[in-house]
Design a protein around this motif. Structure first.
Motif, PDB file in Angstrom:
ATOM      1  N   PHE A 119      65.348 -11.993 -12.090  1.00  0.00           N
ATOM      2  CA  PHE A 119      64.536 -11.358 -11.047  1.00  0.00           C
ATOM      3  C   PHE A 119      64.663 -12.106  -9.726  1.00  0.00           C
ATOM      4  CE2 PHE A 119      60.594 -11.467  -8.574  1.00  0.00           C
ATOM      5  CZ  PHE A 119      60.512 -10.137  -8.210  1.00  0.00           C
ATOM      6  N   ILE A 120      64.539 -13.421  -9.763  1.00  0.00           N
ATOM      7  CA  ILE A 120      64.590 -14.207  -8.526  1.00  0.00           C
ATOM      8  C   ILE A 120      65.946 -14.037  -7.850  1.00  0.00           C
ATOM      9  CG2 ILE A 120      64.597 -16.561  -7.608  1.00  0.00           C
ATOM     10  CD1 ILE A 120      62.465 -17.193  -9.798  1.00  0.00           C
ATOM     11  N   GLN A 121      67.014 -14.051  -8.624  1.00  0.00           N
ATOM     12  CA  GLN A 121      68.351 -13.875  -8.053  1.00  0.00           C
ATOM     13  C   GLN A 121      68.474 -12.496  -7.407  1.00  0.00           C
ATOM     14  OE1 GLN A 121      71.572 -13.964 -10.914  1.00  0.00           O
ATOM     15  NE2 GLN A 121      73.098 -14.438  -9.345  1.00  0.00           N
ATOM     16  N   LEU A 122      68.003 -11.466  -8.110  1.00  0.00           N
ATOM     17  CA  LEU A 122      68.067 -10.105  -7.586  1.00  0.00           C
ATOM     18  C   LEU A 122      67.236  -9.964  -6.319  1.00  0.00           C
ATOM     19  CD1 LEU A 122      67.620  -6.871  -9.712  1.00  0.00           C
ATOM     20  CD2 LEU A 122      66.230  -7.225  -7.684  1.00  0.00           C
ATOM     21  N   ARG A 123      66.013 -10.498  -6.370  1.00  0.00           N
ATOM     22  CA  ARG A 123      65.078 -10.345  -5.249  1.00  0.00           C
ATOM     23  C   ARG A 123      65.601 -11.068  -4.007  1.00  0.00           C
ATOM     24  NH1 ARG A 123      62.283  -6.547  -3.939  1.00  0.00           N
ATOM     25  NH2 ARG A 123      63.437  -6.936  -2.043  1.00  0.00           N
ATOM     26  N   GLU A 124      66.060 -12.286  -4.184  1.00  0.00           N
ATOM     27  CA  GLU A 124      66.523 -13.059  -3.031  1.00  0.00           C
ATOM     28  C   GLU A 124      67.809 -12.476  -2.452  1.00  0.00           C
ATOM     29  OE1 GLU A 124      66.639 -17.120  -4.382  1.00  0.00           O
ATOM     30  OE2 GLU A 124      64.472 -17.397  -3.998  1.00  0.00           O
ATOM     31  N   ALA A 125      68.697 -11.975  -3.315  1.00  0.00           N
ATOM     32  CA  ALA A 125      69.923 -11.351  -2.816  1.00  0.00           C
ATOM     33  C   ALA A 125      69.605 -10.084  -2.030  1.00  0.00           C
ATOM     34  CB  ALA A 125      70.864 -11.030  -3.985  1.00  0.00           C
ATOM     35  N   ARG A 126      68.683  -9.295  -2.552  1.00  0.00           N
ATOM     36  CA  ARG A 126      68.311  -8.065  -1.845  1.00  0.00           C
ATOM     37  C   ARG A 126      67.624  -8.386  -0.523  1.00  0.00           C
ATOM     38  NH1 ARG A 126      67.553  -2.828  -1.665  1.00  0.00           N
ATOM     39  NH2 ARG A 126      65.518  -1.909  -1.216  1.00  0.00           N
ATOM     40  N   ASP A 127      66.750  -9.386  -0.519  1.00  0.00           N
ATOM     41  CA  ASP A 127      66.030  -9.719   0.703  1.00  0.00           C
ATOM     42  C   ASP A 127      66.974 -10.158   1.817  1.00  0.00           C
ATOM     43  OD1 ASP A 127      63.664  -9.085  -0.507  1.00  0.00           O
ATOM     44  OD2 ASP A 127      63.006 -11.153  -0.821  1.00  0.00           O
ATOM     45  N   ARG A 128      68.075 -10.794   1.448  1.00  0.00           N
ATOM     46  CA  ARG A 128      69.024 -11.244   2.482  1.00  0.00           C
ATOM     47  C   ARG A 128      69.668 -10.075   3.215  1.00  0.00           C
ATOM     48  NH1 ARG A 128      69.963 -15.515  -1.308  1.00  0.00           N
ATOM     49  NH2 ARG A 128      71.602 -14.324  -2.373  1.00  0.00           N
ATOM     50  N   THR A 129      69.614  -8.886   2.634  1.00  0.00           N
ATOM     51  CA  THR A 129      70.230  -7.711   3.264  1.00  0.00           C
ATOM     52  C   THR A 129      69.246  -6.904   4.099  1.00  0.00           C
ATOM     53  OG1 THR A 129      69.757  -6.119   1.471  1.00  0.00           O
ATOM     54  CG2 THR A 129      71.699  -7.536   1.214  1.00  0.00           C
ATOM     55  N   LEU A 130      67.954  -7.236   4.036  1.00  0.00           N
ATOM     56  CA  LEU A 130      66.930  -6.392   4.651  1.00  0.00           C
ATOM     57  C   LEU A 130      66.615  -6.841   6.068  1.00  0.00           C
ATOM     58  CD1 LEU A 130      64.405  -6.129   1.665  1.00  0.00           C
ATOM     59  CD2 LEU A 130      66.166  -4.470   2.328  1.00  0.00           C
ATOM     60  N   ALA A 131      66.627  -5.901   7.002  1.00  0.00           N
ATOM     61  CA  ALA A 131      66.127  -6.186   8.345  1.00  0.00           C
ATOM     62  C   ALA A 131      64.616  -6.394   8.278  1.00  0.00           C
ATOM     63  CB  ALA A 131      66.451  -5.029   9.282  1.00  0.00           C
ATOM     64  N   MET A 132      64.079  -7.122   9.246  1.00  0.00           N
ATOM     65  CA  MET A 132      62.626  -7.295   9.305  1.00  0.00           C
ATOM     66  C   MET A 132      61.938  -5.949   9.566  1.00  0.00           C
ATOM     67  SD  MET A 132      61.259 -10.334   8.892  1.00  0.00           S
ATOM     68  CE  MET A 132      62.316 -11.166   7.705  1.00  0.00           C
ATOM     69  N   PRO A 133      60.708  -5.773   9.077  1.00  0.00           N
ATOM     70  CA  PRO A 133      59.968  -4.559   9.427  1.00  0.00           C
ATOM     71  C   PRO A 133      59.877  -4.433  10.951  1.00  0.00           C
ATOM     72  CG  PRO A 133      58.800  -5.803   7.746  1.00  0.00           C
ATOM     73  CD  PRO A 133      59.914  -6.673   8.224  1.00  0.00           C
ATOM     74  N   LYS A 134      59.995  -3.213  11.446  1.00  0.00           N
ATOM     75  CA  LYS A 134      60.063  -3.044  12.904  1.00  0.00           C
ATOM     76  C   LYS A 134      58.773  -3.473  13.602  1.00  0.00           C
ATOM     77  CE  LYS A 134      58.844   1.875  12.634  1.00  0.00           C
ATOM     78  NZ  LYS A 134      59.315   3.253  12.916  1.00  0.00           N
ATOM     79  N   LEU A 135      57.659  -3.546  12.861  1.00  0.00           N
ATOM     80  CA  LEU A 135      56.384  -3.887  13.508  1.00  0.00           C
ATOM     81  C   LEU A 135      55.857  -5.266  13.121  1.00  0.00           C
ATOM     82  CD1 LEU A 135      54.384  -0.515  13.371  1.00  0.00           C
ATOM     83  CD2 LEU A 135      55.892  -1.396  15.165  1.00  0.00           C
ATOM     84  N   ILE A 136      56.676  -6.108  12.484  1.00  0.00           N
ATOM     85  CA  ILE A 136      56.118  -7.373  11.990  1.00  0.00           C
ATOM     86  C   ILE A 136      55.533  -8.215  13.126  1.00  0.00           C
ATOM     87  CG2 ILE A 136      58.419  -8.466  11.948  1.00  0.00           C
ATOM     88  CD1 ILE A 136      57.403 -10.182   9.580  1.00  0.00           C
TER      89      ILE A 136
END
Length: 292
Positions: A238-255
């Motif tokens: 899970f940690i490997q999957l989650r961290e790999a996916r997070d590296r591909t995600l742009a920040m939320p536009k309103l953060i």
């Protein structure tokens, strides 16, 4: 006998957010969870359409609002907690660890005088705290990972799990915001999935995988059997999957817009001398994030 609140979801397509009215049908007392205050980042306009829709529902059903609850300081929409408090007089609450998020973002926004003590809410809930909605028992579970301050509200047979689990076909929430942790998120999810199998799970968002209609209700049993990020996976997987996916995600536009509102209990900035309100956007704070 398990207490079963009436749960009504209100979906905001602009932010893919699920907002809730949780009511005790016997006493007509209710809580509002994770309400959205509308903001258009292109024009800078704010509005109360989502919150007013919730108030209309509450009034139409003869409910009395006992609590206005946020699960965490949201990064993708403004909280309508303060607006709804002004309209209903009901107290606001959030998890006690919000002070850690406040300390972090106080520095990011260079707010030396900002009170990072949680005083912007009427109650700060710690892990294990209990309260009631009418005659229905409620308790708080600390659920960090997505943020430092995230909590789950277990109200009767319903658990409001914010950004931990999504619907089974949507997986889990990201854990790469400042203070986030995929390891902590796994632990929080395991606590949630230790609730009885029939517990109803209500998510904070739905991103409509495959273009399907918005959904926000499942059960613990369904999540354990079908969640695409959890089912048949070890903690390490899970940690490997989650961290790999997070590296591909742009920040939320309103953060960067939202956190200055939501760490202040949903209050908009005070008007300046010309009568206008202004947001403060730190440049290059979230360096290294993929461009959206």
């Amino acid at each position: 006998m398990t207490q079963k609140p009436e749960v009504t979801g209100f979906f905001d397509p602009r932010t893919s957010s699920a907002q809730y009215v949780v009511a005790d049908p016997g006493t007509k007392k209710c809580a509002i969870i994770d309400p959205v205050y509308d903001f258009d980042e292109k024009s800078g306009q704010t509005a109360s359409g989502n919150a007013d829709r919730i108030l209309e529902f509450v009034n139409a059903n003869g409910y009395e609002v006992e609590w206005i609850l946020d699960t965490h300081p949201h990064a993708d929409h403004f909280s309508a907690a303060q607006y709804l408090k002004q309209k209903t007089g009901a107290p606001t609450a959030i998890g006690a660890k919000v002070v850690e998020v406040q300390k972090l973002w106080k520095d990011f926004y260079n707010w030396p005088d900002f009170p990072a003590d949680g005083s912007q809410w009427d109650r700060l809930f710690a892990d294990g705290d209990t309260f009631r909605i009418g005659d229905i028992d409620a308790r708080v579970m600390f659920s960090p990972g997505h943020t430092l301050a995230s909590i789950t509200y277990v109200i009767g047979d319903a658990a409001f799990v914010h950004d931990t689990l999504f619907m089974p076909d949507g997986g889990t929430a990201r854990a790469d915001f400042p203070g986030g942790s995929a390891t902590a998120l796994w632990s929080s999810i395991q606590r949630i999935l230790a609730l009885p199998d029939e517990t109803r799970i209500f998510t904070g968002h739905d991103y409509q995988p495959g273009g399907r209609e918005p959904l926000w209700e499942s059960t613990v049993a369904e999540q354990k059997a079908k969640n695409i990020h959890i089912a048949n996976k070890s903690e390490a997987e899970f940690i490997q999957l989650r961290e790999a996916r997070d590296r591909t995600l742009a920040m939320p536009k309103l953060i960067l817009h939202s956190l200055q509102i939501n760490t202040n209990g949903g209050r908009l900035p005070q008007p300046e001398a010309n009568g206008r309100r202004y947001l403060k956007i730190p440049l290059d704070l979230l360096s290294g994030a993929p461009w959206g």
